[in-house]
Write a protein that holds these residues in place. Structure first.
Motif, PDB file in Angstrom:
ATOM      1  N   ARG A   1       6.345  -7.548  -1.014  1.00 56.04           N
ATOM      2  CA  ARG A   1       4.383  -7.107  -1.067  1.00 56.04           C
ATOM      3  C   ARG A   1       3.656  -7.037  -0.123  1.00 56.04           C
ATOM      4  NH1 ARG A   1       1.045  -4.753  -5.234  1.00 56.04           N
ATOM      5  NH2 ARG A   1       2.958  -5.195  -6.847  1.00 56.04           N
TER       6      ARG A   1
ATOM      7  N   PHE B   1       1.706  -4.970   2.484  1.00 54.69           N
ATOM      8  CA  PHE B   1       0.377  -4.992   3.242  1.00 54.69           C
ATOM      9  C   PHE B   1      -0.295  -5.680   4.330  1.00 54.69           C
ATOM     10  CE2 PHE B   1       0.473  -4.161  -1.364  1.00 54.69           C
ATOM     11  CZ  PHE B   1      -0.451  -3.007  -1.170  1.00 54.69           C
TER      12      PHE B   1
ATOM     13  N   ASN C   1      11.591  -5.558  -5.445  1.00 52.83           N
ATOM     14  CA  ASN C   1      11.918  -3.950  -6.196  1.00 52.83           C
ATOM     15  C   ASN C   1      12.979  -2.983  -6.922  1.00 52.83           C
ATOM     16  OD1 ASN C   1       9.173  -3.711  -4.435  1.00 52.83           O
ATOM     17  ND2 ASN C   1       9.838  -3.805  -2.768  1.00 52.83           N
TER      18      ASN C   1
ATOM     19  N   ALA D   1       1.659   3.020 -10.639  1.00 52.89           N
ATOM     20  CA  ALA D   1       0.403   1.985  -9.900  1.00 52.89           C
ATOM     21  C   ALA D   1      -0.394   2.187 -11.402  1.00 52.89           C
ATOM     22  CB  ALA D   1      -0.034   3.527  -8.893  1.00 52.89           C
ATOM     23  N   THR D   2      -1.786   1.416 -10.929  1.00 49.33           N
ATOM     24  CA  THR D   2      -2.680   1.255 -11.787  1.00 49.33           C
ATOM     25  C   THR D   2      -3.605   1.411 -10.982  1.00 49.33           C
ATOM     26  OG1 THR D   2      -2.609  -1.610 -11.067  1.00 49.33           O
ATOM     27  CG2 THR D   2      -1.422  -0.585 -12.223  1.00 49.33           C
TER      28      THR D   2
ATOM     29  N   TYR E   1      -6.272  -0.769  -9.706  1.00 46.30           N
ATOM     30  CA  TYR E   1      -6.805  -1.181  -9.335  1.00 46.30           C
ATOM     31  C   TYR E   1      -5.898  -1.526  -7.906  1.00 46.30           C
ATOM     32  CZ  TYR E   1      -9.612  -2.450 -13.258  1.00 46.30           C
ATOM     33  OH  TYR E   1     -11.058  -2.590 -14.302  1.00 46.30           O
ATOM     34  N   THR E   2      -4.324  -0.745  -8.018  1.00 45.08           N
ATOM     35  CA  THR E   2      -3.318  -1.266  -6.723  1.00 45.08           C
ATOM     36  C   THR E   2      -2.386  -0.580  -6.692  1.00 45.08           C
ATOM     37  OG1 THR E   2      -2.044  -3.079  -5.915  1.00 45.08           O
ATOM     38  CG2 THR E   2      -2.372  -3.222  -8.047  1.00 45.08           C
ATOM     39  N   THR E   3      -1.550  -0.447  -6.687  1.00 45.14           N
ATOM     40  CA  THR E   3      -0.422   0.530  -6.315  1.00 45.14           C
ATOM     41  C   THR E   3       1.328  -0.476  -5.602  1.00 45.14           C
ATOM     42  OG1 THR E   3      -1.310   2.826  -6.060  1.00 45.14           O
ATOM     43  CG2 THR E   3       1.350   3.263  -4.913  1.00 45.14           C
ATOM     44  N   ASP E   4       1.898   0.298  -6.557  1.00 44.46           N
ATOM     45  CA  ASP E   4       2.879  -0.974  -6.348  1.00 44.46           C
ATOM     46  C   ASP E   4       3.763   0.461  -4.972  1.00 44.46           C
ATOM     47  OD1 ASP E   4       5.177  -2.398  -6.168  1.00 44.46           O
ATOM     48  OD2 ASP E   4       5.351  -2.824  -8.208  1.00 44.46           O
ATOM     49  N   TYR E   5       3.650  -0.186  -3.868  1.00 43.19           N
ATOM     50  CA  TYR E   5       4.707   0.989  -3.530  1.00 43.19           C
ATOM     51  C   TYR E   5       5.551   0.545  -2.708  1.00 43.19           C
ATOM     52  CZ  TYR E   5      -0.343   1.927  -1.626  1.00 43.19           C
ATOM     53  OH  TYR E   5      -1.572   2.992  -1.309  1.00 43.19           O
TER      54      TYR E   5
END
Length: 286
Positions: free
Chosen positions: A47, A51, A66, A243-244, A246-250
């Motif tokens: 992560r 980012f 992941n 994904a939520t 507030y954030t996305t788990d790309y």
């Protein structure tokens, strides 16, 4: 001397054309697989690296976090099973009814056969979004919403025409003498079809099976509209759920995309000769 010069020029021109051709093929392959390679890179990147700004040009240490995340999610494991069920049933239904319909069209003589074939093929190009609302109302009336059958029926409607179109070309080229010989030996029409015609049309049947399975496996529009619970949703609908607000788990999404795509790529690579021979034979014979 002049002839030698002409041969040299022709040889140089052929070499230049060959270089341009293979250069274009190489560039095309590179452009085609670049997105897949980038997604795979994302799936093994932490992560922090994902980012990072500016973006990291190399993965410092490939990790499997992941992949561990997606397989630890019970909804993703269930979604894989749902996709297999939906794609498998759709393929079987299309092959069964498509083979019967194609055999009847290929063997029977009736008026307006060509317009009928054109209409059948046109159905597969009909915009699916145009019938979402009517289908939703119909499936709601019959209690099919949030069941496998809602997506299976919709997938069959769009995959069956291509199955019929491909198989008709194969059945047309098979001589009627084979069926007549089988019937002389005591076989019924259905037995002759099942034991003689279908095995001879195996390349076309196999091609239709692969294309139908891929179509149903990748389908998203009907699945996201008709299926609401994790017990029925296929993997194409579940992947965006990593994904939520507030954030996305790309990284997890990329890993899920790789897991979904790799089996299809392997399947096509293993059976590419059968697929190509099936498509080309149907096109030439049709």
């Amino acid at each position: 001397m002049a002839s030698a010069t002409a041969k040299g020029r022709s040889g140089g021109g052929a070499a230049a054309k060959s270089v341009l051709f293979y250069g274009f093929i190489g560039l095309f392959v590179l452009v085609s697989i670049a997105p897949l390679l980038w997604v795979f890179r994302m799936s093994i990147t932490s992560r922090v690296d994902l980012f990072a700004s500016p973006a990291a040009t190399a993965v410092s240490a490939p990790i499997g976090d992941n992949y561990a995340t997606i397989f630890a999610d019970p909804s993703f494991r269930r979604a894989l099973l749902n996709s297999v069920i939906i794609a498998g049933v759709t393929t079987v239904v299309c092959l069964f009814f498509g083979a019967l319909a194609a055999y009847a069209i290929a063997r029977l003589r009736f008026r307006f056969k060509s317009p009928v074939m054109t209409l059948i093929l046109a159905i597969s190009f009909f915009p699916a979004v145009a019938i979402l609302a009517p289908l939703f109302q119909q499936f709601s009336a019959f209690g099919l919403i949030d069941t496998y059958w809602s997506v299976i029926i919709a997938d069959v409607v769009f995959a069956l025409p291509l199955t019929v179109w491909i198989l008709v070309a194969f059945f047309k080229e098979l001589p009627r003498d084979l069926e007549e010989a089988a019937q002389v030996d005591g076989a019924t029409t259905l037995q002759a079809f099942r034991k003689v015609i279908v095995p001879l049309a195996a390349p076309g049947v196999f091609t239709c099976a692969i294309l139908t399975f891929i179509h149903a496996w990748n389908e998203f529009l009907f699945a996201v509209t008709f299926l609401f619970s994790p017990q029925t949703q296929p993997v194409t609908v579940v992947i965006p759920n990593f994904a939520t607000v507030y954030t996305t788990d790309y990284g997890a999404q990329a890993a899920a995309a790789v897991v979904v795509t790799v089996p299809l790529v392997i399947l096509v690579l293993i059976f590419q000769r059968r697929i190509v021979s099936g498509l080309t034979a149907g096109a030439v014979k049709g």
